[in-house]
Motif scaffolding. Structure first.
Motif, short mmCIF file in Angstrom:
data_model
loop_
_atom_site.label_atom_id
_atom_site.label_comp_id
_atom_site.label_asym_id
_atom_site.label_seq_id
_atom_site.Cartn_x
_atom_site.Cartn_y
_atom_site.Cartn_z
N MET A 116 4.80 0.60 -7.49
CA MET A 116 4.69 0.49 -6.04
C MET A 116 5.68 -0.53 -5.50
N GLN A 117 6.05 -0.36 -4.23
CA GLN A 117 6.78 -1.36 -3.46
C GLN A 117 5.78 -2.24 -2.70
N VAL A 118 6.23 -3.42 -2.30
CA VAL A 118 5.40 -4.28 -1.45
C VAL A 118 4.94 -3.51 -0.22
N TYR A 119 5.85 -2.77 0.39
CA TYR A 119 5.53 -2.08 1.65
C TYR A 119 4.50 -0.99 1.46
N ASP A 120 4.35 -0.46 0.24
CA ASP A 120 3.33 0.55 -0.03
C ASP A 120 1.92 -0.01 0.16
N LEU A 121 1.77 -1.33 0.06
CA LEU A 121 0.46 -1.95 0.23
C LEU A 121 -0.11 -1.71 1.62
N ALA A 122 0.75 -1.43 2.59
CA ALA A 122 0.28 -1.22 3.95
C ALA A 122 -0.58 0.03 4.06
N GLY A 123 -0.48 0.93 3.10
CA GLY A 123 -1.24 2.15 3.14
C GLY A 123 -2.64 2.04 2.59
N SER A 124 -3.05 0.84 2.19
CA SER A 124 -4.36 0.65 1.57
C SER A 124 -5.16 -0.39 2.32
N ALA A 125 -6.47 -0.18 2.37
CA ALA A 125 -7.38 -1.16 2.96
C ALA A 125 -7.94 -2.11 1.91
N GLU A 126 -7.55 -1.96 0.65
CA GLU A 126 -8.08 -2.79 -0.44
C GLU A 126 -7.60 -4.23 -0.29
N ALA A 256 5.81 -0.07 12.30
CA ALA A 256 6.59 -0.39 11.10
C ALA A 256 5.88 0.05 9.83
N THR A 257 4.55 0.09 9.87
CA THR A 257 3.78 0.44 8.69
C THR A 257 3.25 1.88 8.74
N GLY A 258 3.65 2.63 9.75
CA GLY A 258 3.22 4.01 9.86
C GLY A 258 1.77 4.18 10.20
N ARG A 259 1.20 3.20 10.92
CA ARG A 259 -0.22 3.23 11.24
C ARG A 259 -0.49 3.60 12.69
N ARG A 260 0.31 4.40 13.26
CA ARG A 260 0.13 4.74 14.67
C ARG A 260 -1.26 5.31 14.94
N ASN A 261 -1.80 6.03 13.94
CA ASN A 261 -3.15 6.57 14.12
C ASN A 261 -4.23 5.67 13.54
N GLY A 262 -3.80 4.51 13.00
CA GLY A 262 -4.74 3.51 12.51
C GLY A 262 -5.40 3.83 11.18
N SER A 263 -4.90 4.85 10.47
CA SER A 263 -5.56 5.27 9.22
C SER A 263 -4.93 4.59 8.01
N ARG A 264 -5.81 4.22 7.05
CA ARG A 264 -5.38 3.71 5.75
C ARG A 264 -6.35 4.21 4.70
N SER A 265 -5.84 4.38 3.49
CA SER A 265 -6.73 4.78 2.40
C SER A 265 -7.48 3.58 1.88
N GLY A 266 -8.53 3.82 1.10
CA GLY A 266 -9.36 2.73 0.64
C GLY A 266 -8.80 1.96 -0.54
N ALA A 267 -7.98 2.60 -1.37
CA ALA A 267 -7.47 1.93 -2.57
C ALA A 267 -5.98 2.14 -2.67
N LEU A 268 -5.34 1.26 -3.45
CA LEU A 268 -3.91 1.37 -3.67
C LEU A 268 -3.61 2.63 -4.48
N ASN A 269 -2.57 3.30 -4.09
CA ASN A 269 -2.16 4.51 -4.80
C ASN A 269 -0.78 4.30 -5.38
N GLY A 270 -0.61 4.56 -6.65
CA GLY A 270 0.71 4.46 -7.27
C GLY A 270 1.61 5.56 -6.76
N SER A 271 2.92 5.27 -6.68
CA SER A 271 3.86 6.27 -6.21
C SER A 271 4.43 7.04 -7.38
#
Length: 271
Positions: A116-126, A256-271
């Motif tokens: 993962m990249q640091v920026y990928d962390l933005a996609g998780s609520a963990e 910047a984090t692609g959260r325009r709709n405010g959604s994030r997954s619950g756990a980190l996902n590997g790319s």
């Protein structure tokens, strides 16, 4: 003392050679080392010796995130103290090393490594009790975005280290009452600033920034942290200051984090 079979030592030597080059010099229980001739000396053991007393001796029940885990030195040390660790890195070469090291050190069950990249962390609520963010910040093309993303992950403690400019000067940054033409203050030695590195530094084109000490502390504060300890050169132990990071939920940050709709997954996902 555990007896290591000679054939296992030979297998370790072969694996170390096969997975070279190494940036972490790992001391294996057999006495073998992964990078004994490291150009930085016994790295990162030397840094760990400086800061280890600033970390709780037991981390049982803690979760930890090791950002830019490389070959897993710090992930292993945190797991040995009882933490459940997630180690992330963008380089699959280092992750192969890290998984092997964790097995050899007997802590593989306590660590999960993800590409993962640091920026990928933005996609998780963990979130995590302890976030380890050493040796990464100055490699980020978008450093404050990265720091604001990391800030969301920290429940108790942040361990932060970055390349810095010489000097520990800090001056007042109060700007109330100044005009648009009052800019001499920015040239004071203790004004928070970062030097931008356009070309490769130490033969590394990803070395983008060198902040001064005042700049490091100011950026940490602006992302919602208080510095509680400075156990060594360029190392900052921080805790959330209880105030929301001023830009974390801004329209700019969401875009910047692609959260325009405010959604994030619950756990980190590997790319």
């Amino acid at each position: 003392m555990q007896t290591i079979a000679p054939q296992h030592v030979e297998a370790q030597r072969a694996a170390i050679a096969r997975m070279a080059p190494w940036f972490h010099n790992i001391h294996l229980p057999s006495g073998e080392q992964t990078a004994p001739d490291h150009w930085l000396g016994d790295f990162p053991s030397a840094k760990w010796k400086v800061l280890q007393s600033a970390i709780p001796e037991r981390l049982d029940g803690w979760t930890a995130l090791d950002i830019g885990c490389n070959a897993g030195f710090y992930s292993v040390e945190l797991a040995r103290r009882g933490a459940n660790v997630v180690g992330i890195d963008s380089d699959p070469h280092y992750l192969r090393q890290a998984r092997w090291v964790a097995r050899e050190m007997g802590v593989a069950d306590s660590i999960e490594f993800r590409e993962m990249q640091v920026y990928d962390l933005a996609g998780s609520a963990e979130t995590f009790d302890l976030v380890w963010f050493m040796g990464v910040f100055y490699h980020l093309r978008y450093p404050l975005l990265g720091l604001d993303i990391v800030a969301e992950k920290v429940r108790r403690m942040l361990v932060f280290q970055t390349l810095t400019m010489p000097g520990d000067d800090v001056c007042s940054t109060e700007t109330d009452g100044t005009s648009i033409d009052d800019r001499e203050m920015f040239l004071q030695p203790g004004w928070p600033k970062m030097a931008f590195i356009e070309h490769a530094f130490v033969s590394d084109p990803t070395n983008w920034w060198a902040a001064n000490h005042a700049g490091v502390e100011a950026m940490l504060r602006s992302s919602g942290f208080s510095v509680t300890q400075r156990p060594g050169h360029e190392i900052y132990i921080c805790e959330p200051n209880g105030e929301a990071a001023p830009r974390a939920e801004s329209a700019e940050f969401r875009a910047a984090t692609g959260r325009r709709n405010g959604s994030r997954s619950g756990a980190l996902n590997g790319s």
